[in-house]
Design a protein around this motif. Structure first.
Motif, mmCIF file in Angstrom:
data_model
loop_
_atom_site.group_PDB
_atom_site.id
_atom_site.type_symbol
_atom_site.label_atom_id
_atom_site.label_comp_id
_atom_site.label_asym_id
_atom_site.label_seq_id
_atom_site.Cartn_x
_atom_site.Cartn_y
_atom_site.Cartn_z
ATOM 1 N N GLU A 13 -22.193 18.254 -14.141
ATOM 2 C CA GLU A 13 -23.307 18.103 -15.069
ATOM 3 C C GLU A 13 -23.629 19.441 -15.727
ATOM 4 O O GLU A 13 -23.954 19.507 -16.910
ATOM 5 C CB GLU A 13 -24.529 17.554 -14.331
ATOM 6 N N GLN A 14 -23.495 20.517 -14.968
ATOM 7 C CA GLN A 14 -23.760 21.864 -15.493
ATOM 8 C C GLN A 14 -22.800 22.188 -16.643
ATOM 9 O O GLN A 14 -23.208 22.690 -17.689
ATOM 10 C CB GLN A 14 -23.620 22.894 -14.377
ATOM 11 N N ALA A 15 -21.511 21.888 -16.470
ATOM 12 C CA ALA A 15 -20.528 22.167 -17.517
ATOM 13 C C ALA A 15 -20.784 21.305 -18.750
ATOM 14 O O ALA A 15 -20.716 21.797 -19.881
ATOM 15 C CB ALA A 15 -19.116 21.921 -16.988
ATOM 16 N N LEU A 16 -21.098 20.034 -18.553
ATOM 17 C CA LEU A 16 -21.368 19.148 -19.679
ATOM 18 C C LEU A 16 -22.617 19.593 -20.439
ATOM 19 O O LEU A 16 -22.651 19.565 -21.673
ATOM 20 C CB LEU A 16 -21.514 17.707 -19.202
ATOM 21 N N THR A 17 -23.637 20.014 -19.723
ATOM 22 C CA THR A 17 -24.860 20.512 -20.358
ATOM 23 C C THR A 17 -24.565 21.767 -21.175
ATOM 24 O O THR A 17 -25.071 21.925 -22.287
ATOM 25 C CB THR A 17 -25.935 20.809 -19.295
ATOM 26 N N ILE A 27 -21.881 14.648 -25.720
ATOM 27 C CA ILE A 27 -20.841 14.806 -24.712
ATOM 28 C C ILE A 27 -20.693 13.484 -23.973
ATOM 29 O O ILE A 27 -21.679 12.845 -23.615
ATOM 30 C CB ILE A 27 -21.209 15.912 -23.686
ATOM 31 N N GLY A 28 -19.471 13.089 -23.748
ATOM 32 C CA GLY A 28 -19.210 11.885 -22.974
ATOM 33 C C GLY A 28 -18.143 12.167 -21.946
ATOM 34 O O GLY A 28 -17.294 13.045 -22.142
ATOM 35 N N GLY A 29 -18.193 11.469 -20.863
ATOM 36 C CA GLY A 29 -17.196 11.659 -19.818
ATOM 37 C C GLY A 29 -16.643 10.316 -19.380
ATOM 38 O O GLY A 29 -17.321 9.288 -19.460
#
Length: 133
Positions: A13-17, A27-29
């Protein structure tokens, strides 16, 4: 004028944020695709009523050994009456090693990607159609 969108294969979550804030993009995963796949806890659970593509995908610790036996399902040559190979064929392709997740994992990831793209394409075509009306 297009909306920036970045899709990842996973990540914290930190990297996506970080990417959301720095790139100013949505951003989507991709998920694992395992939600709804029954857990193989007994030998009978692994196949009975489970579609072939999902068999042996989600296993209890007790069933890991059996599930690992079903990770690879390929061979180098299918016997044919009309063709004789010039040299002996291997029993199975190389790289079927214990650390490799196997064909079912790759098949599932491919389906996750395909459905994600098809859903986005469908929504884009519907928007385009509505704009023309």
């Amino acid at each position: 004028n297009r909306v920036p969108f970045l899709m990842t294969g996973g990540g914290s979550e930190q990297a996506l944020t970080f990417y959301y804030k720095k790139a100013n993009a949505d951003i989507g995963g991709l998920g694992s695709g395992l939600m709804g796949v029954p857990k193989c806890e007994l030998d009978a659970d692994c196949e009975n009523g489970v579609p072939y593509a999902a068999q042996y995908m989600k296993c209890s610790e007790e069933m890991k050994s059996l599930c690992n036996q079903h990770k690879h399902n390929s061979n180098c040559w299918v016997e044919r009456d009309d063709v004789t190979p010039g040299k002996k064929q291997d029993d199975h392709p190389g790289s079927q090693v214990s650390w490799h997740p196997g064909f079912r994992f790759h098949q599932l990831k491919g389906r996750i990607l395909a459905f994600t793209i098809l859903k986005a394409l469908k929504q884009a075509l519907e928007l385009w159609q509505q704009a023309g009306e």
